[in-house]
Design a protein around this motif. Structure first.
Motif, PDB file in Angstrom:
ATOM      1  N   VAL A 189       0.976  -1.277  -0.050  1.00 29.02           N
ATOM      2  CA  VAL A 189       0.031  -0.074   0.156  1.00 29.02           C
ATOM      3  C   VAL A 189       0.760   1.159   0.029  1.00 29.02           C
ATOM      4  CG1 VAL A 189      -1.801   1.309   1.171  1.00 29.02           C
ATOM      5  CG2 VAL A 189      -1.755  -1.191   1.302  1.00 29.02           C
ATOM      6  N   ASP A 190       0.615   2.197  -1.102  1.00 27.01           N
ATOM      7  CA  ASP A 190       1.483   3.433  -1.208  1.00 27.01           C
ATOM      8  C   ASP A 190       0.519   4.590  -0.883  1.00 27.01           C
ATOM      9  OD1 ASP A 190       4.098   4.702  -2.302  1.00 27.01           O
ATOM     10  OD2 ASP A 190       2.242   5.874  -3.087  1.00 27.01           O
ATOM     11  N   ILE A 191       0.946   5.446  -0.281  1.00 29.34           N
ATOM     12  CA  ILE A 191       0.140   6.653   0.257  1.00 29.34           C
ATOM     13  C   ILE A 191       0.454   7.675  -0.938  1.00 29.34           C
ATOM     14  CG2 ILE A 191      -0.366   8.422   1.734  1.00 29.34           C
ATOM     15  CD1 ILE A 191       0.436   6.641   3.948  1.00 29.34           C
ATOM     16  N   ALA A 192      -0.445   7.983  -1.944  1.00 28.63           N
ATOM     17  CA  ALA A 192      -0.234   8.844  -2.874  1.00 28.63           C
ATOM     18  C   ALA A 192      -0.086  10.195  -2.434  1.00 28.63           C
ATOM     19  CB  ALA A 192      -1.346   8.822  -3.873  1.00 28.63           C
ATOM     20  N   GLY A 193       1.057  10.752  -3.098  1.00 21.98           N
ATOM     21  CA  GLY A 193       1.475  12.218  -2.593  1.00 21.98           C
ATOM     22  C   GLY A 193       1.627  12.318  -1.083  1.00 21.98           C
ATOM     23  N   TYR A 194       2.307  11.704  -0.410  1.00 23.42           N
ATOM     24  CA  TYR A 194       2.442  11.574   1.048  1.00 23.42           C
ATOM     25  C   TYR A 194       3.293  12.946   1.380  1.00 23.42           C
ATOM     26  CZ  TYR A 194       4.114  11.124   5.532  1.00 23.42           C
ATOM     27  OH  TYR A 194       4.718  11.200   6.931  1.00 23.42           O
ATOM     28  N   HIS A 195       4.260  12.916   0.507  1.00 20.92           N
ATOM     29  CA  HIS A 195       5.563  14.005   0.683  1.00 20.92           C
ATOM     30  C   HIS A 195       4.706  15.475   0.538  1.00 20.92           C
ATOM     31  CE1 HIS A 195       9.267  15.985   1.118  1.00 20.92           C
ATOM     32  NE2 HIS A 195       9.067  16.476   0.090  1.00 20.92           N
ATOM     33  N   LEU A 209      -8.575  19.541  10.760  1.00 21.05           N
ATOM     34  CA  LEU A 209      -7.987  19.749   9.183  1.00 21.05           C
ATOM     35  C   LEU A 209      -8.457  18.447   8.393  1.00 21.05           C
ATOM     36  CD1 LEU A 209      -4.154  20.360   9.939  1.00 21.05           C
ATOM     37  CD2 LEU A 209      -6.018  21.925   8.996  1.00 21.05           C
ATOM     38  N   ARG A 210      -9.167  18.648   7.260  1.00 22.47           N
ATOM     39  CA  ARG A 210      -9.830  17.501   6.552  1.00 22.47           C
ATOM     40  C   ARG A 210      -8.759  17.470   5.393  1.00 22.47           C
ATOM     41  NH1 ARG A 210     -15.353  16.535   6.475  1.00 22.47           N
ATOM     42  NH2 ARG A 210     -15.185  16.401   4.044  1.00 22.47           N
ATOM     43  N   ILE A 211      -8.349  16.258   5.202  1.00 27.16           N
ATOM     44  CA  ILE A 211      -7.111  15.786   4.262  1.00 27.16           C
ATOM     45  C   ILE A 211      -7.621  14.508   3.454  1.00 27.16           C
ATOM     46  CG2 ILE A 211      -4.723  15.028   4.173  1.00 27.16           C
ATOM     47  CD1 ILE A 211      -4.469  16.069   7.010  1.00 27.16           C
ATOM     48  N   LEU A 212      -7.446  14.846   2.154  1.00 32.10           N
ATOM     49  CA  LEU A 212      -7.980  13.804   1.188  1.00 32.10           C
ATOM     50  C   LEU A 212      -6.701  13.117   1.015  1.00 32.10           C
ATOM     51  CD1 LEU A 212     -10.147  12.913  -0.632  1.00 32.10           C
ATOM     52  CD2 LEU A 212      -9.098  14.256  -2.283  1.00 32.10           C
ATOM     53  N   VAL A 213      -6.906  11.673   1.307  1.00 31.73           N
ATOM     54  CA  VAL A 213      -5.750  10.681   1.033  1.00 31.73           C
ATOM     55  C   VAL A 213      -6.278   9.568   0.141  1.00 31.73           C
ATOM     56  CG1 VAL A 213      -4.260   8.963   2.192  1.00 31.73           C
ATOM     57  CG2 VAL A 213      -4.924  11.042   3.496  1.00 31.73           C
TER      58      VAL A 213
END
Length: 256
Positions: A55-61, A134-138
Motif C-alpha cells: 500500500v502506497d500513500i499517494a502524494g504523501y510528501h 483539518l480535512r485531508i484527502l488521502v
C-alpha cells in the motif's frame, strides 16, 4: 471528531476483532519494518499460499509540505492501525518504506478474496481524514502479488507486489495484480524502483557541485548542483536515470 478513532471503531465492529500490534520496529507506527517483514514473508511462503498487498500513500510528501510533518505522521499512524485491524490470526502488517505499508494475507486461495481486501483498504479513504480540524484527502495505490504467481523466495513475491504497485501509480488505479511477464511500459524496472525508494530513505543520494567556467574570463562563474547515487551492486546511476526514477515513484519534489 478524529477520523482515525471513528475508522478504528468501524473496522473493529465490522470485522469483530480487537486492536493488536504486530511487533515493534518502526517507532512511529509500532509496526515491523521491511527486514522483519521479508523474514515473515519467507516463512509464509514455506507454510502455504498467501497474498501480499503493498500500500502506497499517494502524494504523501505533499501532505507533509502542506499540513506539516506532525499531520503526516498522523496519516501514517492511521494507515498502520487500519491495516493491523484488518489482520486475522496469521496475517501480518508492516511499514516497508517511508510512505509504504505491506499487508500479508495467509491462506488466501482466490483473487476475489484479495480483491475484497483491497476494496476494504480503499474504503478507508473514501472520505477525507480529519485530524485536529483539518480535512485531508488521502488516496492509496496498491500492488498485489499472490504466492502462486511467482517462483523463488519471499523477496520475489515482494518485488512482484512492488512492481504492481508502481503500475497502479502510473495508471492511477486503486489496485493492480502482478502478472509474470507484464509488458506495460518500464514494468521490468520494479527492483530498481524499490532500491531507489530505499536509497532515499537511507540517505544514499549525494549532492555534488560542479564548477561552471567562464571561458572568456578564464574564471569560475558559478556552480551546478548534480545528484549522485552510487549503489554497491549497480554501481553509479546516471543522474538522468535518477530523475526518471524520481518521477515514476512520485519523489521528484524531494530532490528539488
Amino acid at each position: 471528531m478524529d477520523t482515525s478513532r471513528n475508522a478504528w471503531s468501524m473496522i473493529r465492529n465490522l470485522f469483530g476483532i480487537t486492536r493488536k500490534q504486530s511487533g515493534g520496529g518502526d517507532p512511529l507506527t509500532g509496526l515491523p519494518v521491511r527486514s522483519a517483514f521479508l523474514q515473515r514473508l519467507s516463512q509464509a511462503r514455506r507454510a502455504g499460499e498467501s497474498a501480499l498487498i503493498v500500500v502506497d500513500i499517494a502524494g504523501y510528501h505533499q501532505i507533509t509540505l502542506t499540513y506539516g510533518e506532525y499531520t503526516g505522521d498522523r496519516v501514517l499512524q492511521f494507515v498502520g492501525e487500519s491495516l493491523v485491524a484488518m489482520c486475522r490470526g496469521n496475517d501480518y502488517a508492516a511499514r516497508v518504506g517511508d510512505d509504504q505499508f505491506a499487508l500479508l494475507l495467509s491462506g488466501v486461495l482466490s483473487e476475489e478474496h484479495v480483491l475484497l481486501a483491497t476494496h476494504r483498504v480503499a474504503s478507508l479513504f473514501e472520505a477525507p481524514l480529519t485530524f485536529d480540524g483539518l480535512r485531508i484527502l488521502v488516496r492509496v495505490n496498491m500492488g498485489v502479488c499472490l504466492s502462486t504467481t511467482v517462483k523463488g523466495a519471499g523477496i520475489d513475491q515482494f518485488e512482484g507486489a512492488m512492481k504492481a504497485m508502481y503500475l497502479a501509480k502510473r495508471s492511477s488505479e486503486s489496485a493492480v495484480f502482478y502478472q509474470p511477464g507484464e509488458t506495460r511500459e518500464e514494468g521490468d524496472e520494479s527492483p530498481l524502483l524499490s532500491r531507489f525508494k530505499q536509497a532515499i530513505e537511507n540517505s544514499e543520494l549525494e549532492l555534488v557541485f560542479q564548477a561552471k567556467q567562464d571561458v572568456q574570463r578564464s574564471a569560475v562563474c558559478g556552480a551546478e548542483a548534480l545528484i549522485r547515487w552510487r549503489n554497491a551492486e549497480l554501481g553509479e546511476i546516471n543522474p538522468r536515470r535518477i530523475v526518471s526514477l524520481a518521477k515514476r515513484t512520485g519523489d521528484l519534489d524531494r530532490l528539488t
